[in-house]
Design a protein around this motif. Structure first.
Motif, PDB file in Angstrom:
ATOM      1  N   LYS A 187      30.212  -9.499 -85.451  1.00 58.01           N
ATOM      2  CA  LYS A 187      28.898  -8.940 -85.709  1.00 58.01           C
ATOM      3  C   LYS A 187      28.387  -8.293 -84.432  1.00 58.01           C
ATOM      4  CE  LYS A 187      26.378 -13.241 -84.731  1.00 58.01           C
ATOM      5  NZ  LYS A 187      25.423 -14.242 -85.277  1.00 58.01           N
ATOM      6  N   GLY A 188      27.369  -7.471 -84.556  1.00 60.30           N
ATOM      7  CA  GLY A 188      26.822  -6.795 -83.391  1.00 60.30           C
ATOM      8  C   GLY A 188      25.820  -5.745 -83.805  1.00 60.30           C
ATOM      9  N   TYR A 189      25.882  -4.601 -83.138  1.00 60.42           N
ATOM     10  CA  TYR A 189      24.916  -3.524 -83.364  1.00 60.42           C
ATOM     11  C   TYR A 189      25.661  -2.212 -83.577  1.00 60.42           C
ATOM     12  CZ  TYR A 189      21.838  -6.977 -81.145  1.00 60.42           C
ATOM     13  OH  TYR A 189      21.151  -8.115 -80.827  1.00 60.42           O
ATOM     14  N   ILE A 190      25.000  -1.279 -84.248  1.00 61.24           N
ATOM     15  CA  ILE A 190      25.547   0.069 -84.428  1.00 61.24           C
ATOM     16  C   ILE A 190      24.485   1.086 -84.022  1.00 61.24           C
ATOM     17  CG2 ILE A 190      26.161   1.791 -86.177  1.00 61.24           C
ATOM     18  CD1 ILE A 190      27.887  -0.275 -87.513  1.00 61.24           C
ATOM     19  N   ILE A 191      24.906   2.055 -83.226  1.00 58.95           N
ATOM     20  CA  ILE A 191      24.032   3.134 -82.758  1.00 58.95           C
ATOM     21  C   ILE A 191      24.318   4.388 -83.578  1.00 58.95           C
ATOM     22  CG2 ILE A 191      23.166   4.358 -80.741  1.00 58.95           C
ATOM     23  CD1 ILE A 191      23.128   1.298 -80.425  1.00 58.95           C
ATOM     24  N   GLU A 192      23.255   5.058 -84.025  1.00 59.85           N
ATOM     25  CA  GLU A 192      23.362   6.328 -84.739  1.00 59.85           C
ATOM     26  C   GLU A 192      22.231   7.245 -84.274  1.00 59.85           C
ATOM     27  OE1 GLU A 192      24.262   5.668 -89.234  1.00 59.85           O
ATOM     28  OE2 GLU A 192      23.073   3.945 -88.581  1.00 59.85           O
ATOM     29  N   PRO A 193      22.249   8.513 -84.674  1.00 58.51           N
ATOM     30  CA  PRO A 193      21.085   9.376 -84.440  1.00 58.51           C
ATOM     31  C   PRO A 193      19.893   8.902 -85.282  1.00 58.51           C
ATOM     32  CG  PRO A 193      23.051  10.675 -84.910  1.00 58.51           C
ATOM     33  CD  PRO A 193      23.375   9.257 -85.257  1.00 58.51           C
ATOM     34  N   LEU A 318      27.619   5.235 -76.229  1.00 58.51           N
ATOM     35  CA  LEU A 318      26.513   4.492 -75.639  1.00 58.51           C
ATOM     36  C   LEU A 318      25.180   4.664 -76.361  1.00 58.51           C
ATOM     37  CD1 LEU A 318      27.163   5.054 -71.817  1.00 58.51           C
ATOM     38  CD2 LEU A 318      27.655   3.020 -73.184  1.00 58.51           C
ATOM     39  N   SER A 319      24.893   5.859 -76.856  1.00 58.20           N
ATOM     40  CA  SER A 319      23.546   6.138 -77.358  1.00 58.20           C
ATOM     41  C   SER A 319      23.593   7.167 -78.475  1.00 58.20           C
ATOM     42  CB  SER A 319      22.663   6.660 -76.217  1.00 58.20           C
ATOM     43  OG  SER A 319      23.138   7.922 -75.776  1.00 58.20           O
ATOM     44  N   GLY A 320      22.419   7.475 -79.021  1.00 61.14           N
ATOM     45  CA  GLY A 320      22.343   8.486 -80.066  1.00 61.14           C
ATOM     46  C   GLY A 320      22.848   9.837 -79.607  1.00 61.14           C
ATOM     47  N   GLY A 321      22.784  10.097 -78.311  1.00 65.43           N
ATOM     48  CA  GLY A 321      23.281  11.351 -77.769  1.00 65.43           C
ATOM     49  C   GLY A 321      24.792  11.488 -77.856  1.00 65.43           C
ATOM     50  N   MET A 341      20.098   1.712 -77.218  1.00 65.19           N
ATOM     51  CA  MET A 341      21.454   2.116 -76.862  1.00 65.19           C
ATOM     52  C   MET A 341      22.303   0.881 -76.550  1.00 65.19           C
ATOM     53  SD  MET A 341      20.778   3.610 -73.008  1.00 65.19           S
ATOM     54  CE  MET A 341      22.527   3.881 -72.712  1.00 65.19           C
ATOM     55  N   SER A 342      23.595   1.109 -76.350  1.00 66.13           N
ATOM     56  CA  SER A 342      24.517   0.037 -75.991  1.00 66.13           C
ATOM     57  C   SER A 342      24.211  -0.486 -74.592  1.00 66.13           C
ATOM     58  CB  SER A 342      25.961   0.551 -76.051  1.00 66.13           C
ATOM     59  OG  SER A 342      26.865  -0.413 -75.547  1.00 66.13           O
ATOM     60  N   LYS A 343      24.539  -1.732 -74.348  1.00 67.29           N
ATOM     61  CA  LYS A 343      24.314  -2.317 -73.030  1.00 67.29           C
ATOM     62  C   LYS A 343      25.166  -1.636 -71.965  1.00 67.29           C
ATOM     63  CE  LYS A 343      24.733  -6.647 -70.436  1.00 67.29           C
ATOM     64  NZ  LYS A 343      25.136  -8.076 -70.502  1.00 67.29           N
ATOM     65  N   ASP A 344      26.463  -1.411 -72.279  1.00 62.45           N
ATOM     66  CA  ASP A 344      27.360  -0.778 -71.320  1.00 62.45           C
ATOM     67  C   ASP A 344      28.637  -0.323 -72.018  1.00 62.45           C
ATOM     68  OD1 ASP A 344      28.914  -3.130 -71.639  1.00 62.45           O
ATOM     69  OD2 ASP A 344      27.894  -4.093 -69.961  1.00 62.45           O
ATOM     70  N   GLU A 345      29.548   0.263 -71.239  1.00 59.80           N
ATOM     71  CA  GLU A 345      30.778   0.818 -71.795  1.00 59.80           C
ATOM     72  C   GLU A 345      31.664  -0.256 -72.421  1.00 59.80           C
ATOM     73  OE1 GLU A 345      29.757   1.192 -68.675  1.00 59.80           O
ATOM     74  OE2 GLU A 345      29.841   3.295 -68.024  1.00 59.80           O
TER      75      GLU A 345
END
Length: 396
Positions: A187-193, A318-321, A341-345
């Motif tokens: 489980k975790g997170y997902i980044i999108e625009p 990392l981010s929506g960008g 955004m994500s914490k890191d790479e």
């Protein structure tokens, strides 16, 4: 999933398979303890997995005049036993004792297709026993793997190309969250625009329509999606150049893929000018076979909800960008109260590796068929279910 196979052989001259797949449910993106699995096969009436037989003469009479159930028989060391018919294939749920496979509205189509195949391809060629033609029936129940995505935060701060939607996700079979190789929940997170973008394609449309527009730098619509594998300029890492938490998961992924190929180097990138080689903090060895999302009207409850959007992948970032609609998984985020955004790479590389490992080991053949198009490379019994939380938080 119910899988029905017809396999008749006479002197080893031919064989044929008939497959019918039935999906019992699609689970919503809720916490596991809140989910209720609705099974079209009642637990008290479910036929046990195994090999059975149905008879051709029973099939001939099964849909005339009142969808007569087809008795399911056994095979013993002494021959076929046709008298034990407490198991049936039926359109309706029967009252009283006995176990049955209920095909509901698909019952007639199943029977007609089976009769057509037998008549057109195998007329007068099938093996008989005591004047009856037995057709092998293999009953199996397969688990459905679901990635549940719940969109909870949306940031519209700064330039629109950097706006983001952040979701929580978990990967589960039925209502049990899948574990990674360390025994931790996947489980975790997902980044999108963001849900709309005033500076991209479809900017004059309502957000729901812009999300379906090709070239729009927005998230894709809520809905149910499938995944297929294809070659892409995007990539995922199968080992890491650093000694960190992602090393083990990417190494496990490397080993899983190595088991599928005589030489994994046949599919790893060798182009030293590739941008992924320059991202030392992410890893080194990488593969350009990526999962792409799609929807179609064959999915229960789906009406091609993605519009004409294509190239919606799942990859690190990392981010929506970093995305124009793609899903960017990450283990951790910058702010758990309102993430953007994500914490890191390493967090995003690790999350991607866990999901890739789960998808590939769930259906290895689909991954290996990445060159053969969507039909052959779609992951079987796997769905991504995306919803927007009723309490979505927005900052602008």
């Amino acid at each position: 999933r119910l899988e029905i196979l017809s396999n008749q052989v006479k002197e080893g001259s031919f064989q044929h398979y008939i497959k019918e797949n039935y999906q019992s449910c699609i689970l919503p993106a809720k916490e596991p303890e809140q989910e209720k699995v609705i099974d079209i096969f009642p637990k008290t009436d479910k036929m046990a997995e195994g090999e059975y037989y149905i008879l051709l003469d029973e099939i001939e009479n099964s849909i005339i005049p009142v969808y007569k159930p087809i008795p399911v028989c056994y095979n013993t060391h002494y021959g076929f036993t046709f008298s034990k018919t407490e198991n049936t294939i039926s359109k309706y749920q029967l009252l009283g004792g006995g176990k049955s496979i209920y095909l509901f509205n698909e019952y007639q189509e199943f029977v007609l297709k089976l009769k057509e195949i037998i008549k057109n391809k195998y007329n007068n060629k099938l093996y008989t026993y005591q004047g009856k033609i037995p057709i092998k029936l293999e009953v199996k129940y397969s688990r459905i793997l679901i990635l549940s995505v719940n969109r909870k935060w949306e940031s519209r701060i700064g330039k629109s190309k950097n706006w983001s939607t952040v979701s929580e996700y978990y990967l589960h079979y039925d209502n049990k969250i899948l574990k990674d190789s360390d025994g931790n929940d996947i489980k975790g997170y997902i980044i999108e625009p963001a849900s709309y973008n005033p500076n991209s394609a479809g900017k004059n449309l309502y957000p729901e329509e812009q999300q379906k527009t090709a070239g729009s730098d927005t998230k894709i619509p809520d809905g149910l999606y499938k995944i297929f594998w294809r070659h892409s300029s995007k990539a995922f890492f199968v080992n890491s150049s650093n000694h960190n938490s992602s090393s083990k998961v990417t190494s496990n992924l490397y080993n899983a893929i190595s088991n599928l190929y005589e030489n994994i180097d046949a599919i790893t990138c060798k182009d030293l000018s590739c941008k992924h080689f320059s991202r030392k903090n992410y890893g080194f060895t990488h593969i350009h076979i990526m999962p792409e999302l799609y929807s179609d009207d064959l999915i229960v409850g789906s009406e091609k909800n993605c519009g004409n959007r294509e190239d919606v992948l799942m990859h690190y970032g990392l981010s929506g960008g970093w995305s124009e609609g793609c899903l960017l998984p990450t283990d951790e985020v910058d702010d758990i109260n309102f993430p953007t955004m994500s914490k890191d790479e390493l967090s995003t590389v690790s999350a991607v590796a866990k999901l890739m490992y789960a998808m590939i080991t769930h259906d290895p053949a689909a991954f290996m068929n990445y060159k053969q198009g969507k039909t052959c490379s779609t992951i079987k019994n796997f769905f991504i279910n995306i919803v927007t939380d009723a309490n979505l938080k927005i900052k602008s």
